[in-house]
Design an enzyme around this catalytic site. Structure first.
Site, short mmCIF file in Angstrom:
data_model
loop_
_atom_site.label_atom_id
_atom_site.label_comp_id
_atom_site.label_asym_id
_atom_site.label_seq_id
_atom_site.Cartn_x
_atom_site.Cartn_y
_atom_site.Cartn_z
N HIS A 1 31.85 50.72 38.26
CA HIS A 1 33.13 50.55 38.14
C HIS A 1 33.29 50.64 36.26
O HIS A 1 31.96 51.19 36.27
CB HIS A 1 33.04 49.12 38.37
N HIS B 1 29.85 52.90 35.78
CA HIS B 1 29.01 52.74 35.06
C HIS B 1 28.75 51.91 36.65
O HIS B 1 29.37 51.13 37.78
CB HIS B 1 28.14 51.92 34.61
N ASN C 1 24.44 38.29 37.73
CA ASN C 1 24.27 38.94 38.80
C ASN C 1 22.98 38.67 39.21
O ASN C 1 21.72 39.73 38.97
CB ASN C 1 25.08 40.31 39.35
N ASP D 1 34.39 48.16 33.80
CA ASP D 1 34.82 46.65 33.16
C ASP D 1 36.06 46.73 32.76
O ASP D 1 36.28 47.50 32.12
CB ASP D 1 33.78 46.04 32.86
N ARG E 1 16.29 41.50 41.41
CA ARG E 1 16.66 41.25 39.86
C ARG E 1 17.18 40.30 39.57
O ARG E 1 18.47 40.85 40.27
CB ARG E 1 17.25 42.94 39.43
N TYR F 1 36.83 36.61 37.51
CA TYR F 1 38.00 37.01 37.96
C TYR F 1 38.07 37.49 39.24
O TYR F 1 37.21 37.74 39.77
CB TYR F 1 38.41 38.16 37.23
N TYR G 1 20.49 39.60 42.46
CA TYR G 1 19.53 41.64 43.57
C TYR G 1 18.94 40.98 44.02
O TYR G 1 17.22 40.29 43.76
CB TYR G 1 19.83 42.57 42.34
#
Length: 360
Positions: A187, A249, A176, A189, A260, A122, A178
């Protein structure tokens, strides 16, 4: 707070500094003041965006923290050996992306953080022509790669067998990845895109998920969280209710000290709008801007990034050059940057066309 009522000076000092790390997640069971409900959190108008710690605001923050904590579930399901196997598969995803073996919208690159969309992808953030919550759109079917079989076998099936999610719930998986100092800003979700709960599994290293922060940039700064949730390697985090819908969050830069990765597993709503759909959320009246189009980031992550010390934006501030004004940036980006600013404005007005600047 009055001096009376304290027999130990340390107790008084501790009550006057609730923002200290050793106090952050210690919440008492005292009765809260019902008159504080519905009040908006207040922040000082200062450079560091520090939270204003009045008695009322402290009570409100404690109420919020309890609501977050009550709507978060954490489980330890994956053994270190299982984590290592899954981490090898994540490395394979990164290698395939570097080799260009995925579809265009599967991979989204950003400094110190790459996203890999599977099943459903998205548009969000800077990719949107029109900003703001509710503007996110799913890509057209088939524009991102399918969820890899190893995600089903090694992750999803384990969650189903442990009763975390029902069979067939997940149709969107995002990885994700990192590097140290990476982050994702505060944000929620998108409610119109994803059903609840939101499930994530952490790998490679420990980190923290923060709730209720506010970000500022140039240099990057993050306000004091309402609640800090440690996330360990191999831990499963399930967000629903207040934690998923009513408070933001984020991942702060200071909480990513080593590489990570997190696998986020979600279910898209059947009525979620798509870029090519004619749903009411995506339709535009005559004379209004057309359907949303995704904008892509083509910045590549440095493959050696994890092996070098990181310098964050906050450390570069002293050496940062003064930024150009918006008007000057627009003029030097025009096709004829030799013209004077007033000539450029006249040309723009006479042509009647709006010049669209590229984002870098």
């Amino acid at each position: 707070m009055a001096a009376s009522g304290f027999s130990d000076l340390r107790d008084k000092l501790k009550s006057m500094t609730p923002h200290r790390d050793d106090y952050r997640n210690k919440y008492s069971d005292r009765t809260s003041n019902g008159g504080g409900k519905g009040r908006k959190r207040k922040y000082r108008e200062s450079d560091d965006d520090e939270y204003e710690h009045s008695d009322d605001s402290s009570d409100l923050r404690e109420q919020e923290a309890r609501r977050v904590k009550s709507s978060v579930v954490q489980l330890n399901i994956f053994t270190p050996e299982e984590c290592a196997r899954i981490e090898e598969k994540i490395d394979e995803v990164v290698a395939k992306a570097e080799a260009g073996l995925y579809r265009e919208h599967t991979v989204d690159r950003a400094p110190l953080r790459n996203k890999y969309f599977f099943g459903e992808g998205y548009t969000y953030g800077a990719q949107l022509e029109r900003r703001g919550p509710g503007q996110e759109r799913l890509y057209s079917k088939g524009q991102v790669d399918e969820i890899p079989s190893w995600v089903h076998e090694l992750v999803i099936e384990r969650l189903v067998s442990n009763g975390v999610i029902p069979e067939g719930f997940v149709n969107s998986a995002v990885i994700n990845d990192y590097q140290p100092g990476g982050c994702i800003v505060s944000h929620v979700d998108p409610l119109h895109i994803f059903a609840r709960p939101i499930v994530s599994v952490s790998f490679f290293s420990d980190s923290a998920l923060c709730f209720g922060c506010r970000f500022q940039f140039k240099p990057i700064r993050v306000s004091e969280p309402v609640f800090v949730l440690p996330v360990r390697r191999g831990s499963v985090t399930v967000l629903s209710g207040y934690a998923a819908d009513d408070i933001t969050h984020c991942i702060r830069p200071q909480d990513i000290k080593e590489r990570r990765a997190v696998i986020i597993l979600r279910k898209t709503r059947p009525d979620a709008p798509r870029l090519d759909s004619d749903s009411p959320l995506n339709s535009s009246p005559a004379g209004k801007p057309g359907p949303l189009k995704a904008k892509r980031s083509h910045r590549k992550a440095d493959p050696d990034a994890a092996h070098r010390p990181r310098v964050l934006e906050m450390d570069k501030e002293e050496n940062r050059r003064p930024s150009f004004s918006r008007h000057h940036r627009r003029s030097i980006s025009s096709e004829n940057d030799g013209r004077r600013d007033d000539d450029f404005d006249k040309h723009r007005e006479s042509s009647g066309s709006k010049i669209k600047m590229r984002r870098h």
